[in-house]
Design a protein around this motif. Sequence first.
Motif, PDB file in Angstrom:
ATOM      1  N   ARG A 154      11.017  -3.402   7.256  1.00  0.00           N
ATOM      2  CA  ARG A 154      10.203  -2.436   7.981  1.00  0.00           C
ATOM      3  C   ARG A 154       9.206  -1.969   7.178  1.00  0.00           C
ATOM      4  NH1 ARG A 154      15.292  -0.471  10.215  1.00  0.00           N
ATOM      5  NH2 ARG A 154      15.340   0.865   8.480  1.00  0.00           N
ATOM      6  N   GLN A 155       9.419  -2.030   5.858  1.00  0.00           N
ATOM      7  CA  GLN A 155       8.218  -1.781   4.961  1.00  0.00           C
ATOM      8  C   GLN A 155       7.311  -2.743   4.816  1.00  0.00           C
ATOM      9  OE1 GLN A 155       7.572   1.154   3.290  1.00  0.00           O
ATOM     10  NE2 GLN A 155       9.125   2.107   4.466  1.00  0.00           N
ATOM     11  N   VAL A 156       7.673  -4.022   5.015  1.00  0.00           N
ATOM     12  CA  VAL A 156       6.828  -4.962   4.993  1.00  0.00           C
ATOM     13  C   VAL A 156       6.124  -4.982   6.419  1.00  0.00           C
ATOM     14  CG1 VAL A 156       6.984  -7.675   4.894  1.00  0.00           C
ATOM     15  CG2 VAL A 156       8.526  -6.439   3.546  1.00  0.00           C
ATOM     16  N   LEU A 157       6.544  -4.803   7.384  1.00  0.00           N
ATOM     17  CA  LEU A 157       5.744  -4.852   8.737  1.00  0.00           C
ATOM     18  C   LEU A 157       4.721  -3.776   8.464  1.00  0.00           C
ATOM     19  CD1 LEU A 157       8.706  -4.962  11.086  1.00  0.00           C
ATOM     20  CD2 LEU A 157       7.092  -6.874  10.672  1.00  0.00           C
ATOM     21  N   LYS A 158       4.744  -2.774   7.722  1.00  0.00           N
ATOM     22  CA  LYS A 158       3.733  -1.936   7.716  1.00  0.00           C
ATOM     23  C   LYS A 158       2.483  -2.264   7.013  1.00  0.00           C
ATOM     24  CE  LYS A 158       6.683   2.332   7.985  1.00  0.00           C
ATOM     25  NZ  LYS A 158       7.275   3.437   7.001  1.00  0.00           N
ATOM     26  N   GLY A 159       2.644  -3.519   6.232  1.00  0.00           N
ATOM     27  CA  GLY A 159       1.390  -4.038   5.277  1.00  0.00           C
ATOM     28  C   GLY A 159       1.315  -3.540   3.938  1.00  0.00           C
ATOM     29  N   ARG A 160       0.925  -4.673   2.973  1.00  0.00           N
ATOM     30  CA  ARG A 160       0.689  -4.274   1.894  1.00  0.00           C
ATOM     31  C   ARG A 160       1.941  -4.082   1.109  1.00  0.00           C
ATOM     32  NH1 ARG A 160      -4.308  -5.258   1.051  1.00  0.00           N
ATOM     33  NH2 ARG A 160      -4.098  -4.947  -0.842  1.00  0.00           N
ATOM     34  N   PHE A 161       3.010  -4.835   1.419  1.00  0.00           N
ATOM     35  CA  PHE A 161       4.468  -4.383   0.772  1.00  0.00           C
ATOM     36  C   PHE A 161       5.020  -5.875   0.746  1.00  0.00           C
ATOM     37  CE2 PHE A 161       8.808  -3.586   0.681  1.00  0.00           C
ATOM     38  CZ  PHE A 161       8.813  -2.330  -0.148  1.00  0.00           C
ATOM     39  N   SER A 162       5.763  -5.950  -0.288  1.00  0.00           N
ATOM     40  CA  SER A 162       6.732  -7.288  -0.613  1.00  0.00           C
ATOM     41  C   SER A 162       8.063  -6.740  -0.805  1.00  0.00           C
ATOM     42  CB  SER A 162       5.922  -8.255  -1.675  1.00  0.00           C
ATOM     43  OG  SER A 162       4.853  -8.695  -1.397  1.00  0.00           O
ATOM     44  N   PHE A 163       8.971  -7.571  -0.250  1.00  0.00           N
ATOM     45  CA  PHE A 163      10.572  -7.326  -0.305  1.00  0.00           C
ATOM     46  C   PHE A 163      11.134  -8.184  -1.357  1.00  0.00           C
ATOM     47  CE2 PHE A 163      14.785  -6.627   1.335  1.00  0.00           C
ATOM     48  CZ  PHE A 163      15.095  -5.433   0.824  1.00  0.00           C
ATOM     49  N   ILE A 164      11.768  -8.063  -2.360  1.00  0.00           N
ATOM     50  CA  ILE A 164      12.375  -8.956  -3.174  1.00  0.00           C
ATOM     51  C   ILE A 164      13.887  -9.149  -2.973  1.00  0.00           C
ATOM     52  CG2 ILE A 164      13.003  -9.647  -5.733  1.00  0.00           C
ATOM     53  CD1 ILE A 164      10.535  -7.722  -6.364  1.00  0.00           C
ATOM     54  N   ASN A 165      14.187 -10.432  -2.622  1.00  0.00           N
ATOM     55  CA  ASN A 165      15.723 -10.723  -2.467  1.00  0.00           C
ATOM     56  C   ASN A 165      15.835 -12.142  -2.795  1.00  0.00           C
ATOM     57  OD1 ASN A 165      18.441 -10.106  -1.319  1.00  0.00           O
ATOM     58  ND2 ASN A 165      17.626  -8.557   0.362  1.00  0.00           N
ATOM     59  N   PHE A 166      17.311 -12.523  -2.619  1.00  0.00           N
ATOM     60  CA  PHE A 166      17.832 -13.795  -2.580  1.00  0.00           C
ATOM     61  C   PHE A 166      17.336 -14.737  -1.531  1.00  0.00           C
ATOM     62  CE2 PHE A 166      20.951 -12.324  -5.746  1.00  0.00           C
ATOM     63  CZ  PHE A 166      20.510 -13.073  -6.908  1.00  0.00           C
ATOM     64  N   HIS A 167      16.737 -15.964  -1.784  1.00  0.00           N
ATOM     65  CA  HIS A 167      16.171 -16.641  -0.678  1.00  0.00           C
ATOM     66  C   HIS A 167      17.285 -16.929   0.514  1.00  0.00           C
ATOM     67  CE1 HIS A 167      14.651 -20.537   1.264  1.00  0.00           C
ATOM     68  NE2 HIS A 167      13.389 -19.709   1.049  1.00  0.00           N
ATOM     69  N   ASN A 168      18.331 -17.416   0.204  1.00  0.00           N
ATOM     70  CA  ASN A 168      19.267 -17.704   1.220  1.00  0.00           C
ATOM     71  C   ASN A 168      19.700 -16.643   1.966  1.00  0.00           C
ATOM     72  OD1 ASN A 168      19.064 -20.534   0.784  1.00  0.00           O
ATOM     73  ND2 ASN A 168      20.846 -20.543  -0.540  1.00  0.00           N
TER      74      ASN A 168
END
Length: 558
Positions: free
Chosen positions: A436-450
């Motif tokens: 949801r933070q990503v949807l607001k813009g200018r934000f990236s979320f770090i996580n495992f790809h799979n």
Amino acid sequence: GVLVVLAGSVGQQDLTQGLWGDTKTNCRALIIHLDHNTNNCTDRTLRQLDEAGMWQLSDVRVVVVGDRNEVESVLLHPSLRNVASAVFMAISTKQSSESIHYLHHKAMQEEVGERVKVYRRCLYCNAGDPTVQFVRRERLDILHLSRSLIHGLARNLQGRRMNVVSVPFSPYMDYIKHDDRPGGTITPKNCVDEWLLPVISKKLNVTYNIFEEPNHGFGLATNGKFNGMMGYMQREEADFCTSAGVTDDRLQVVNFLRTYPSDLMTLVSLKPTLLPQHLALIRPFEQEVWASLLVGVVVWGVTLWVLQRAWVWATGGRAVQFITALLYGWGALLEQPPKDPSVNTSGQMLVGWWLVFCLVISTGFRSSLIAHLSVQSKTRPVEVLEDLVKADNWRWGIDAWLLKGVPRDYFSKHTHPTVQHIHKHMEAYDSDGGLRQVLKGRFSFINFHNYISIIVASRYTDKNGYTPFFVSKKGFVLVAFFGYGFRKGAPFYTQFSQVTRRLEDAGIIKFWIADVLARGVRERSAKAGLDMYPDLSTELDDNREVVLGLNHLQGAFY
């Protein structure tokens, strides 16, 4: 090497050195002679073995010579709990007090007719638990320990029930809980372990008691003590744990078995968007080209004005104003030149070459503009950690559950300035909160790809396959692999390793991972029952009204 221990005559330091050896050799067999002339020699020797870490050396073959009354107490002693092969040669109290070499010498002279009883400890013969078995009786002078007797690798674990601690880690482990209390029993569901564990169970004849780690922690060390799943392994409260990342600290207390290939740690951001249309007219040329054109027009106008002024000063006649020369240069560049201001041959030559230059520039501009309008440029995607630091007013976060494992150590202990900056300004969210933070813009979320790919595909993708998220393909690797963690000295580690290695070499594990990823997307989408995003098919409707943009006017530039 072979280590011979005479009870009561070996110091703790010498015993430890003999068991663990050095960088070139280690102990492969241990022979213990229990001498009953020394009080409490058996208990003291076994305690020394426990303190020396004998319980971690499951592949060492142990042969004990002692009194018949001590068979079970020795073979079932906790210091030998993980030893796969242990044999006890039981002789009378009188014989056991004498030297083994002396007894053998007497037997060869046929002065000793006493037979010895040979016992072995079977790790799994008591419904999967250890027990003592009588093997045979033989004379000491002809006693021979067969290879099958001292070989400790059991192919059938005879229904041994193993305690397995787990945390959810999709797609490798996910489960359904049988009760709501933390730490309760679970059953793997919709994960790769749902396939792998039954295969191992059938192949090795084992059963599982699988329970969740109450705090869903993988394991972090504090003053040498681990919490989470690694803590269960360190305290030997479970036989093994499900998939976790391998680190130097964890290897001190856990034996890891390669189970699954490492997964990339990736960045999730909004998809690249089209660049602003009001800048489309200047986008065909780079900033340096535009600056050069500006300087060129001014220099050309000044040159023409100086030449004409010099001609008028020398011969007289009509003078050319500076603003006239400058505007002619701009007009020619825009293919709308005013009346030729030159009054002599040198001025006409300068104007002629300028017109040729303007023809080349205008042709190049027109071609580049058409290309940019046909295939419109987009913003650069966020691919790596360096992109986060370079972007203006950009924020980033990580899935909160990852801070209970390897990612926390990676970001907190890394020495690179970029990673340190990322860790300093890191924010923590759950998966949905981060997206949801990503949807607001200018934000990236770090996580495992799979892991994050399943969530994006199942919850944030409509039926046409559209998602607003961009999952980077240029992630970074945290660990060499994901694997089951076994308590130190687990005697069944080799058997598990053989099964998983064959499955990996055959490509079955890779197939399972791909199948679980695809099946997980389908099942989670069906469970949601609706799209997180509306149907985007209206964007393809040619009959609806659209806002007139510069791309609709590109025909004027052909």
